[in-house]
Scaffold this motif. Sequence first.
Motif, PDB file in Angstrom:
ATOM      1  N   GLN A  47       0.829  -1.201   0.000  1.00  0.00           N
ATOM      2  CA  GLN A  47       0.000   0.000   0.000  1.00  0.00           C
ATOM      3  C   GLN A  47       0.864   1.250   0.000  1.00  0.00           C
ATOM      4  N   GLU A  48       1.858   1.259   0.885  1.00  0.00           N
ATOM      5  CA  GLU A  48       2.726   2.430   1.001  1.00  0.00           C
ATOM      6  C   GLU A  48       3.912   2.365   0.040  1.00  0.00           C
ATOM      7  N   ASP A  49       4.087   1.235  -0.639  1.00  0.00           N
ATOM      8  CA  ASP A  49       5.157   1.040  -1.610  1.00  0.00           C
ATOM      9  C   ASP A  49       6.528   1.280  -0.981  1.00  0.00           C
ATOM     10  N   MET A  50       6.661   0.844   0.262  1.00  0.00           N
ATOM     11  CA  MET A  50       7.929   1.007   0.972  1.00  0.00           C
ATOM     12  C   MET A  50       8.848  -0.171   0.672  1.00  0.00           C
ATOM     13  N   GLU A  51      10.125   0.100   0.633  1.00  0.00           N
ATOM     14  CA  GLU A  51      11.129  -0.937   0.419  1.00  0.00           C
ATOM     15  C   GLU A  51      11.373  -1.679   1.737  1.00  0.00           C
ATOM     16  N   PRO A  52      11.847  -2.919   1.670  1.00  0.00           N
ATOM     17  CA  PRO A  52      12.078  -3.687   2.898  1.00  0.00           C
ATOM     18  C   PRO A  52      12.962  -2.983   3.932  1.00  0.00           C
ATOM     19  N   HIS A  53      13.996  -2.281   3.489  1.00  0.00           N
ATOM     20  CA  HIS A  53      14.848  -1.594   4.461  1.00  0.00           C
ATOM     21  C   HIS A  53      14.099  -0.465   5.163  1.00  0.00           C
ATOM     22  N   GLU A  54      13.177   0.196   4.441  1.00  0.00           N
ATOM     23  CA  GLU A  54      12.361   1.250   5.066  1.00  0.00           C
ATOM     24  C   GLU A  54      11.387   0.642   6.076  1.00  0.00           C
ATOM     25  N   ILE A  55      10.783  -0.470   5.713  1.00  0.00           N
ATOM     26  CA  ILE A  55       9.850  -1.158   6.614  1.00  0.00           C
ATOM     27  C   ILE A  55      10.605  -1.598   7.870  1.00  0.00           C
ATOM     28  N   GLY A  56      11.802  -2.111   7.681  1.00  0.00           N
ATOM     29  CA  GLY A  56      12.620  -2.530   8.810  1.00  0.00           C
ATOM     30  C   GLY A  56      12.868  -1.394   9.780  1.00  0.00           C
ATOM     31  N   LYS A  57      13.164  -0.215   9.252  1.00  0.00           N
ATOM     32  CA  LYS A  57      13.382   0.944  10.121  1.00  0.00           C
ATOM     33  C   LYS A  57      12.107   1.311  10.868  1.00  0.00           C
ATOM     34  N   VAL A  58      10.977   1.295  10.171  1.00  0.00           N
ATOM     35  CA  VAL A  58       9.701   1.665  10.784  1.00  0.00           C
ATOM     36  C   VAL A  58       9.318   0.686  11.890  1.00  0.00           C
ATOM     37  N   LEU A  59       9.484  -0.598  11.635  1.00  0.00           N
ATOM     38  CA  LEU A  59       9.058  -1.620  12.599  1.00  0.00           C
ATOM     39  C   LEU A  59      10.167  -2.071  13.543  1.00  0.00           C
ATOM     40  N   GLY A  60      11.370  -1.543  13.346  1.00  0.00           N
ATOM     41  CA  GLY A  60      12.478  -1.919  14.218  1.00  0.00           C
ATOM     42  C   GLY A  60      12.942  -3.348  13.993  1.00  0.00           C
ATOM     43  N   LEU A  61      12.968  -3.766  12.726  1.00  0.00           N
ATOM     44  CA  LEU A  61      13.376  -5.123  12.368  1.00  0.00           C
ATOM     45  C   LEU A  61      14.541  -5.076  11.382  1.00  0.00           C
ATOM     46  N   PRO A  62      15.396  -6.079  11.391  1.00  0.00           N
ATOM     47  CA  PRO A  62      16.435  -6.146  10.358  1.00  0.00           C
ATOM     48  C   PRO A  62      15.799  -6.331   8.975  1.00  0.00           C
ATOM     49  N   THR A  63      16.444  -5.789   7.957  1.00  0.00           N
ATOM     50  CA  THR A  63      15.929  -5.889   6.592  1.00  0.00           C
ATOM     51  C   THR A  63      15.720  -7.343   6.185  1.00  0.00           C
ATOM     52  N   ALA A  64      16.654  -8.205   6.544  1.00  0.00           N
ATOM     53  CA  ALA A  64      16.527  -9.626   6.188  1.00  0.00           C
ATOM     54  C   ALA A  64      15.282 -10.248   6.820  1.00  0.00           C
ATOM     55  N   THR A  65      14.956  -9.831   8.029  1.00  0.00           N
ATOM     56  CA  THR A  65      13.755 -10.340   8.695  1.00  0.00           C
ATOM     57  C   THR A  65      12.506  -9.872   7.959  1.00  0.00           C
ATOM     58  N   VAL A  66      12.490  -8.613   7.552  1.00  0.00           N
ATOM     59  CA  VAL A  66      11.347  -8.085   6.794  1.00  0.00           C
ATOM     60  C   VAL A  66      11.183  -8.870   5.507  1.00  0.00           C
ATOM     61  N   LYS A  67      12.283  -9.085   4.795  1.00  0.00           N
ATOM     62  CA  LYS A  67      12.220  -9.820   3.529  1.00  0.00           C
ATOM     63  C   LYS A  67      11.705 -11.238   3.738  1.00  0.00           C
ATOM     64  N   SER A  68      12.216 -11.917   4.759  1.00  0.00           N
ATOM     65  CA  SER A  68      11.787 -13.299   4.975  1.00  0.00           C
ATOM     66  C   SER A  68      10.323 -13.365   5.411  1.00  0.00           C
ATOM     67  N   ARG A  69       9.904 -12.438   6.255  1.00  0.00           N
ATOM     68  CA  ARG A  69       8.498 -12.437   6.685  1.00  0.00           C
ATOM     69  C   ARG A  69       7.570 -12.065   5.543  1.00  0.00           C
ATOM     70  N   LEU A  70       8.010 -11.156   4.683  1.00  0.00           N
ATOM     71  CA  LEU A  70       7.212 -10.796   3.514  1.00  0.00           C
ATOM     72  C   LEU A  70       7.103 -12.001   2.585  1.00  0.00           C
ATOM     73  N   HIS A  71       8.218 -12.666   2.342  1.00  0.00           N
ATOM     74  CA  HIS A  71       8.222 -13.855   1.474  1.00  0.00           C
ATOM     75  C   HIS A  71       7.311 -14.940   2.049  1.00  0.00           C
ATOM     76  N   ARG A  72       7.438 -15.176   3.352  1.00  0.00           N
ATOM     77  CA  ARG A  72       6.614 -16.186   4.024  1.00  0.00           C
ATOM     78  C   ARG A  72       5.131 -15.793   3.980  1.00  0.00           C
ATOM     79  N   SER A  73       4.843 -14.525   4.197  1.00  0.00           N
ATOM     80  CA  SER A  73       3.451 -14.053   4.179  1.00  0.00           C
ATOM     81  C   SER A  73       2.836 -14.225   2.806  1.00  0.00           C
ATOM     82  N   LEU A  74       3.603 -13.899   1.772  1.00  0.00           N
ATOM     83  CA  LEU A  74       3.083 -14.064   0.408  1.00  0.00           C
ATOM     84  C   LEU A  74       2.858 -15.539   0.087  1.00  0.00           C
ATOM     85  N   ALA A  75       3.730 -16.404   0.589  1.00  0.00           N
ATOM     86  CA  ALA A  75       3.543 -17.845   0.379  1.00  0.00           C
ATOM     87  C   ALA A  75       2.282 -18.322   1.091  1.00  0.00           C
TER      88      ALA A  75
END
Length: 168
Positions: free
Chosen positions: A125-153
């Motif tokens: 919705q916000e078209d944010m990149e994983p590193h931006e999401i990581g900063k917002v949620l206080g998560l490492p970028t790799a964690t955001v990417k893996s959770r996004l990948h898992r969520s889409l699966a």
Amino acid sequence: MTLNGAGFAELVREHQSMVFSIAYRFLRDRAVAEELAQDVFLKLYGELPRLQSPDHVKFWLRKVISHRAMDHARSAHRRHEVALDEIREPAACPSRRDPLLEASVRKLVASLPHQARMIVVLRYQEDMEPHEIGKVLGLPTATVKSRLHRSLAVLRGKAERLMGEPIR
């Protein structure tokens, strides 16, 4: 960053749709999203002296509304409120979009755990990149990417079961 009353009002006008939209897309409740957005802007007023730039303000707003929406969802879950999916939506004007498909996608996204759902909302919705999401949620970028990948699966699997055919 210090602003007078008119400057703060302009700041609110500039960012209110983004703040409301994040809360609404996550919670699917207009009244609660409006209430949370108002609370966030009240908090912003007190935080302005500590915010250094317009980008810092935008980052701060995204971070605070994301966390407030997830906190509200957690507390609402404990209160056993009626899910919005159980309430019929008002009739809408006909459009070119498929309302049944949109409702199905909203329902599937709403079934994700809170943090995973917020990651999906911020990414698509916000078209944010994983590193931006990581900063917002206080998560490492790799964690955001893996959770996004898992969520889409997970969403893909649920959609396949719903439709009875593989989705590519």
